[in-house]
Scaffold this active site. Sequence first.
Site, mmCIF file in Angstrom:
data_model
loop_
_atom_site.group_PDB
_atom_site.id
_atom_site.type_symbol
_atom_site.label_atom_id
_atom_site.label_comp_id
_atom_site.label_asym_id
_atom_site.label_seq_id
_atom_site.Cartn_x
_atom_site.Cartn_y
_atom_site.Cartn_z
ATOM 1 N N ARG A 152 14.276 3.965 13.452
ATOM 2 C CA ARG A 152 13.608 3.021 12.530
ATOM 3 C C ARG A 152 12.482 2.365 13.317
ATOM 4 O O ARG A 152 12.727 1.706 14.332
ATOM 5 C CB ARG A 152 14.584 1.958 12.025
ATOM 6 C CG ARG A 152 13.878 0.805 11.358
ATOM 7 C CD ARG A 152 14.785 -0.123 10.615
ATOM 8 N NE ARG A 152 15.236 0.488 9.372
ATOM 9 C CZ ARG A 152 15.828 -0.186 8.388
ATOM 10 N NH1 ARG A 152 16.035 -1.482 8.492
ATOM 11 N NH2 ARG A 152 16.219 0.443 7.284
ATOM 12 N N HIS A 187 10.917 6.060 3.690
ATOM 13 C CA HIS A 187 12.327 5.688 3.874
ATOM 14 C C HIS A 187 13.150 6.775 3.164
ATOM 15 O O HIS A 187 13.765 6.538 2.116
ATOM 16 C CB HIS A 187 12.577 4.300 3.278
ATOM 17 C CG HIS A 187 13.827 3.625 3.754
ATOM 18 N ND1 HIS A 187 14.702 4.222 4.654
ATOM 19 C CD2 HIS A 187 14.367 2.407 3.453
ATOM 20 C CE1 HIS A 187 15.699 3.385 4.876
ATOM 21 N NE2 HIS A 187 15.525 2.286 4.167
ATOM 22 N N ARG A 236 24.119 5.157 0.374
ATOM 23 C CA ARG A 236 23.421 5.480 1.619
ATOM 24 C C ARG A 236 24.380 6.221 2.555
ATOM 25 O O ARG A 236 24.026 7.196 3.208
ATOM 26 C CB ARG A 236 22.942 4.188 2.325
ATOM 27 C CG ARG A 236 21.798 3.465 1.654
ATOM 28 C CD ARG A 236 20.484 4.195 1.814
ATOM 29 N NE ARG A 236 20.113 4.418 3.204
ATOM 30 C CZ ARG A 236 19.535 3.510 3.988
ATOM 31 N NH1 ARG A 236 19.231 2.312 3.531
ATOM 32 N NH2 ARG A 236 19.214 3.805 5.255
ATOM 33 N N ASP A 264 11.389 -3.851 -4.842
ATOM 34 C CA ASP A 264 11.596 -4.064 -3.400
ATOM 35 C C ASP A 264 10.865 -5.361 -3.030
ATOM 36 O O ASP A 264 10.041 -5.865 -3.809
ATOM 37 C CB ASP A 264 11.024 -2.838 -2.632
ATOM 38 C CG ASP A 264 11.303 -2.879 -1.136
ATOM 39 O OD1 ASP A 264 12.082 -3.742 -0.676
ATOM 40 O OD2 ASP A 264 10.731 -2.035 -0.404
HETATM 41 N N1 CP Z 1 17.917 -0.688 2.518
HETATM 42 C C1 CP Z 1 17.929 -0.724 3.868
HETATM 43 O O1 CP Z 1 17.399 0.157 4.553
HETATM 44 O O2 CP Z 1 18.560 -1.809 4.371
HETATM 45 P P1 CP Z 1 18.561 -2.291 5.906
HETATM 46 O O3 CP Z 1 17.134 -2.693 6.201
HETATM 47 O O4 CP Z 1 19.511 -3.429 5.958
HETATM 48 O O5 CP Z 1 18.975 -1.141 6.758
HETATM 49 N N1 NVA Z 2 10.084 -2.099 2.164
HETATM 50 C C1 NVA Z 2 11.136 -2.747 2.893
HETATM 51 C C2 NVA Z 2 12.388 -1.955 2.839
HETATM 52 C C3 NVA Z 2 13.559 -2.515 3.591
HETATM 53 C C4 NVA Z 2 14.778 -1.657 3.510
HETATM 54 C C5 NVA Z 2 10.689 -2.945 4.333
HETATM 55 O O1 NVA Z 2 10.092 -2.030 4.910
HETATM 56 O O2 NVA Z 2 10.916 -4.027 4.882
#
Ligand code: CP
Ligand code: NVA
Length: 310
Positions: free
Chosen positions: A108, A135, A298, A230
């Site tokens: 990430r 994502h 997930r 989101d």
């Molecule tokens: N939706 C998601 O990726 O959540 P986190 O940022 O908590 O991993």
């Molecule tokens: N768009 C959001 C998604 C988090 C899971 C971010 O990147 O923060």
Amino acid sequence: MNKSFKGRDFTRVLDFSKEELWYVLSYARDLKLKRMAGESLSILKGKILALIFEKPSLRTRVSFEVGMKELGGDTIYLSPQDIGLGKRESVKDTAEVISRYVSGIMVRTFSHKIVEELAEYSDVPVINGLSDTYHPCQAMGDMLTIWEKKGRIEGVNIAFIGDGNNVSNSLMLLSARLGANFSIASPKGYETKKEILDLAFLEAKKSGAKILVTSDPGEAVRNADVIYTDVWASMGQEEEKAEREKVFRPYQVNMELVKKAKSDVIIMHCLPAHRGEEVTDEVIDSPYSVVIQQAENRLHAQKAILALVL
Ligand code: CP
Ligand code: NVA
């Protein structure tokens, strides 16, 4: 089909063909049933997944850790303070070194280029756990949820209210590849980037999906089976937060907007949610909302990916 996944990266949904994506979703459903039946599996015995996090996480970290362990494998968590991808050490050196220790890498990070570079120089599969552009694991869990709730994916109308971000990009591309219709309502200046739209339209041409890009949330949710939103400011956009709060205010998913969709619409959100901003408490806590099932999925979607690529 099983063998053709081994050793592959999953950095974006388009890494897998339509048939492969369906295979992953079906496999995820099988794994979910097995878990509910209390069956234990040791498909990944002896395998270790490195989890490289340069941004915070609840769902991604916990679901990858649990997923690996439920499949008989293990994980090593590397926090934002640990590696310093491309700062303390080059991405290339990191990729080559870590490949000698572990069986796979979940990452990430910020720039999607880092994910691509890591995948290029790693000898082991690299799974994208969120970059600024994509994502993909989120989109797979989301599509599993839509499939469960609506009984199909092809022809389902998905409306995304918010900006052209990592979550909407991946869901748009997955919808286009699998034949779900996708509409997105974004404020001016915050739309989906042209490169992503070009890819989506190309996919939609093959699958027959319809893509609608608008600045009007009401137009986007007309006839929607799914409304998705989101946060207004993603991780890494903290300085834009105040400005975005002003611009995105008319894009809140509230009951007034939900009423414009089909009466059996489901409400989705990748979470974490900023209640009172992009979504009201009334909506996210309503019977329309499937956000907790979506978060659970997930785990199942990622277990399928892990079992196949590792
Ligand atoms: N939706 C998601 O990726 O959540 P986190 O940022 O908590 O991993
Ligand atoms: N768009 C959001 C998604 C988090 C899971 C971010 O990147 O923060």
